[in-house]
Structure formats: C-alpha cells, structure tokens
Design a protein around this motif. Structure first.
Motif, PDB file in Angstrom:
ATOM      1  N   PRO A 216       0.818  -1.216   0.000  1.00 36.49           N
ATOM      2  CA  PRO A 216       0.000   0.000   0.000  1.00 36.49           C
ATOM      3  C   PRO A 216       0.848   1.261   0.000  1.00 36.49           C
ATOM      4  O   PRO A 216       1.854   1.337   0.692  1.00 36.49           O
ATOM      5  N   PHE A 217       0.455   2.252  -0.789  1.00 35.90           N
ATOM      6  CA  PHE A 217       1.170   3.526  -0.760  1.00 35.90           C
ATOM      7  C   PHE A 217       0.652   4.415   0.363  1.00 35.90           C
ATOM      8  O   PHE A 217       1.198   5.486   0.607  1.00 35.90           O
ATOM      9  N   GLN A 218      -0.414   3.977   1.026  1.00 34.41           N
ATOM     10  CA  GLN A 218      -0.900   4.643   2.237  1.00 34.41           C
ATOM     11  C   GLN A 218      -1.038   3.550   3.311  1.00 34.41           C
ATOM     12  O   GLN A 218      -1.928   2.711   3.240  1.00 34.41           O
ATOM     13  N   PRO A 219      -0.132   3.531   4.304  1.00 38.45           N
ATOM     14  CA  PRO A 219      -0.103   2.414   5.252  1.00 38.45           C
ATOM     15  C   PRO A 219      -1.331   2.296   6.144  1.00 38.45           C
ATOM     16  O   PRO A 219      -1.637   1.205   6.633  1.00 38.45           O
ATOM     17  N   ASP A 220      -2.057   3.393   6.351  1.00 39.03           N
ATOM     18  CA  ASP A 220      -3.196   3.369   7.273  1.00 39.03           C
ATOM     19  C   ASP A 220      -4.528   3.150   6.557  1.00 39.03           C
ATOM     20  O   ASP A 220      -5.558   3.673   6.970  1.00 39.03           O
ATOM     21  N   TYR A 221      -4.528   2.392   5.484  1.00 38.33           N
ATOM     22  CA  TYR A 221      -5.774   2.150   4.750  1.00 38.33           C
ATOM     23  C   TYR A 221      -6.683   1.198   5.540  1.00 38.33           C
ATOM     24  O   TYR A 221      -6.234   0.436   6.387  1.00 38.33           O
ATOM     25  N   GLU A 222      -7.971   1.266   5.235  1.00 37.31           N
ATOM     26  CA  GLU A 222      -8.967   0.408   5.878  1.00 37.31           C
ATOM     27  C   GLU A 222      -9.766  -0.322   4.807  1.00 37.31           C
ATOM     28  O   GLU A 222      -9.972   0.196   3.698  1.00 37.31           O
ATOM     29  N   GLU A 223     -10.254  -1.511   5.147  1.00 36.38           N
ATOM     30  CA  GLU A 223     -11.117  -2.273   4.255  1.00 36.38           C
ATOM     31  C   GLU A 223     -12.564  -2.150   4.725  1.00 36.38           C
ATOM     32  O   GLU A 223     -12.835  -1.877   5.897  1.00 36.38           O
ATOM     33  N   PHE A 224     -13.479  -2.380   3.812  1.00 35.13           N
ATOM     34  CA  PHE A 224     -14.900  -2.330   4.150  1.00 35.13           C
ATOM     35  C   PHE A 224     -15.382  -3.709   4.604  1.00 35.13           C
ATOM     36  O   PHE A 224     -14.869  -4.748   4.151  1.00 35.13           O
ATOM     37  N   PHE A 225     -16.363  -3.725   5.502  1.00 30.11           N
ATOM     38  CA  PHE A 225     -16.917  -4.983   5.986  1.00 30.11           C
ATOM     39  C   PHE A 225     -17.926  -5.586   4.995  1.00 30.11           C
ATOM     40  O   PHE A 225     -18.086  -6.799   4.928  1.00 30.11           O
ATOM     41  N   GLU A 226     -18.594  -4.717   4.242  1.00 27.57           N
ATOM     42  CA  GLU A 226     -19.625  -5.217   3.332  1.00 27.57           C
ATOM     43  C   GLU A 226     -19.029  -6.124   2.255  1.00 27.57           C
ATOM     44  O   GLU A 226     -17.979  -5.824   1.685  1.00 27.57           O
ATOM     45  N   LYS A 227     -19.731  -7.205   1.980  1.00 24.89           N
ATOM     46  CA  LYS A 227     -19.243  -8.188   1.013  1.00 24.89           C
ATOM     47  C   LYS A 227     -19.093  -7.580  -0.371  1.00 24.89           C
ATOM     48  O   LYS A 227     -18.149  -7.887  -1.107  1.00 24.89           O
ATOM     49  N   GLU A 228     -20.034  -6.693  -0.742  1.00 23.58           N
ATOM     50  CA  GLU A 228     -19.996  -6.110  -2.083  1.00 23.58           C
ATOM     51  C   GLU A 228     -18.924  -5.037  -2.230  1.00 23.58           C
ATOM     52  O   GLU A 228     -18.716  -4.495  -3.318  1.00 23.58           O
ATOM     53  N   LYS A 229     -18.238  -4.719  -1.123  1.00 24.01           N
ATOM     54  CA  LYS A 229     -17.186  -3.699  -1.167  1.00 24.01           C
ATOM     55  C   LYS A 229     -15.796  -4.268  -0.890  1.00 24.01           C
ATOM     56  O   LYS A 229     -14.877  -3.535  -0.521  1.00 24.01           O
ATOM     57  N   GLN A 230     -15.619  -5.551  -1.110  1.00 28.21           N
ATOM     58  CA  GLN A 230     -14.323  -6.170  -0.848  1.00 28.21           C
ATOM     59  C   GLN A 230     -13.244  -5.716  -1.823  1.00 28.21           C
ATOM     60  O   GLN A 230     -12.053  -5.952  -1.595  1.00 28.21           O
TER      61      GLN A 230
END
Length: 333
Positions: free
Chosen positions: A270-284
């Motif tokens: 990642p070029f931004q270390p503090d990224y977050e993922e979404f919990f929703e299945k359609e947003k993986q």
C-alpha cells in the motif's frame, strides 16, 4: 597495515582531500586530527601514522593503488575520478563485513535485524561478484542519483544541530539562491532523499530540499542559534503520500475501487499504510484512507491505470478525470 584504530575514518578523509585539492603534509595531518577529534575526543595520530596511511593508498598490491605521485610536496590524485570507494574491499575489510554479519545473527529475532541484514547482503554481493552474470541480487536503485553524497553530511548536521547556508537552484530557476536552513529530519521517497527543516530566510517551516543536482552545496553557519522543531514528523508523513504538502492542505477521506483483482496487489504494497477495508461483502474490492491531496497521490493512483477508480472525494475525481482526458488526447488517431 597502518594503525587500525579509526583507519576507515582516516582513509575516507584522505580520499576526500586527495580528490578535491592539493594539500601539504602538515595540512593533511591537521585536517585528519580535526576529523578524528570530532568523533574521538582527545585522540590524534602522529606523522608516522599519516606516512603509513599514504603508503597504503599508493600500494598497488596490498593497498588502494591510488594515483598519488611520488616526490611531490603536495598530495592530490592525478586522476580526479579515482576514489577508494570504487576499489574492491581489502582482505581485512572483507573480514569485518563477515564479522558484522555474524554479530548481527545474534539478533535475528529482533525486528530491526532484517533491514540491517539486507543492507549487508547487498553490499557483500556487489563486492564478491565480478560480473553481472554471476550476480545473485538484483535490486531497485537509482544509478544516476548523485545526491547521496549529501546524505551523511546532512545527517551529521542534524545530529549536531548545525545551521546551514544552502545554495540551491531549481530546474526552472535562472540562477541559484542562498538561504539559511535549520535541518530537522531526512526522508526517503521514490528512491530519492529529502531533508526537511526551517527555511529561516523565508520563515517557512517544514521546507523540503531534494538531495539531487538542485542542491548545489551548503556550509555551516557559525554563531547562529539552531532552532529545533516540535513537529510530530511521524504523523506529518502518515497523512500524506510522498513529500510535497501544499499550503492549506486538508486531510480528506479517499475511497478507491479496484478492478481485475488489483486490490490484492495494493494490500501487499500500500502507498498509504493506514488504509482500511470495508466490511460489506460487495465492497471487498474497495479500500479507504485519510490523506491530503497532492501530486504524488495522483501519480500513485495513475500507476494503476484502468484497474483503479476513485469514488471519493469529488476534488480527487476531478483531477483524475482531467488527467484521463489529457492522456486521451495524446492517443487520438
């Protein structure tokens, strides 16, 4: 072999002197002892040790084979392109590298070990391999990068809290300019080093200077009080990509959607270390992070080409759209 204590320091000082100017013996001795005293207070070398060091430089078999003419009253390389840094390691130097690796092996379980071990392996691989066909390691580096020569002097200036007078000329500047600079930290980005600090002449904090041909040189300003920084540099850099922070920049929430499975590549580097993922299945296939909008962020996004889509914020979407439209013009039939 000459007196081995601080021999590497002496050799580096002498190599610098021989490359840049003609020095008499007494002047060389003075410069050497000043350099030694700075790191080893109260210690000096004798004339005999300096004479032995010069023999090491001239010795073609056991030394460096340096182009130092005999019978001269001053000392300077006849070939100004010569440097002992370009010569293969001496036997005792190779032994020291191996000993350092053995010492570091005691700390294999410490998180700092991996970076140190990598640096030693890279260095030893380059020394041991005589041609590219037998190389084991091929790593990414900037062969044209000459600014690395400024790294150590600037590092020491920060450690010693020295104020500098910078001589700098930008790519578009017609002439160079001088300014008072208080260096605070060094930052590497995209295979290039930058020094950050206070530009006292323009009264601008967090001023960055790239260590490349634009930095012509600098000298220490004596009797000028060093102004330290209370900036939280860790937070400063974690809220941006790269090293350029525009004035009045605001932290924005950036939402990205990846295509063709490229989100997996992003998550491994990642070029931004503090990224977050979404919990929703359609947003993986999406991630989000908070950062400022600058040219370096846009460049990183563009590197993904058609495999990346910016969903938020609108300002960033507009910039990406403008880049896309401009590039489309380049490839019109």
């Amino acid at each position: 072999m000459a007196n081995s204590k601080h021999a590497h320091l002496r050799y580096n000082i002498l190599d610098y002197c021989f490359r840049n100017k003609s020095y008499g013996f007494e002047e060389l001795l003075r410069i050497l002892n000043e350099g030694i005293t700075e790191l080893y207070p109260g210690e000096e070398i004798s004339e005999r040790t300096l004479r032995e060091d010069i023999k090491v430089f001239r010795d073609k078999k056991e030394g460096f084979g340096a182009p130092l003419k005999e019978g001269m009253r001053t000392y300077k390389y006849s070939d100004t392109n010569f440097s002992i840094a370009q010569r293969p390691l001496q036997k005792y130097e190779q032994y020291l590298i191996e000993a350092a690796q053995q010492l570091l092996s005691r700390f294999e379980n410490h998180p700092k070990y991996n970076k140190l071990a990598e640096a030693l392996i890279k260095f030893q691989d380059e020394e041991e391999q005589e041609n590219d066909a037998s190389r084991i390691l091929f790593y990414d580096h900037n062969e044209e990068y000459k600014g690395i020569k400024f790294l150590k002097p600037l590092y020491l200036a920060i450690k010693k809290q020295q104020v500098l007078q910078i001589n700098y000329q930008g790519f578009k500047d017609e002439s160079s300019s001088m300014f008072e600079f208080h260096p605070h930290i060094l930052k590497q980005y995209n295979r290039r080093w930058f020094v950050f600090g206070l530009n006292k002449t323009r009264e601008i904090k967090e001023w960055s200077i790239p260590l490349d041909e634009r930095l012509i040189g600098f000298e220490t300003l004596e009797d000028v009080n060093y102004l330290d920084s209370n900036k939280d540099w860790e937070t400063f850099f974690r809220t941006m990509v790269g090293v350029v922070r525009p004035k009045e920049a605001q932290i924005e929430k950036v939402v990205l959607r990846f295509h063709n499975g490229r989100e997996n590549y992003f998550k491994t580097k990642p070029f931004q270390p503090d990224y977050e993922e979404f919990f929703e299945k359609e947003k993986q296939d999406q991630v989000w992070f908070e950062t400022i909008i600058n040219k370096e962020l846009v460049q990183q996004l563009l590197s993904y080409g058609q495999d990346l889509e910016v969903l938020e914020p609108e300002l960033l979407k507009k910039q990406m759209r403008e880049h896309s439209n401009t590039m489309q013009q380049f490839y019109k039939d």
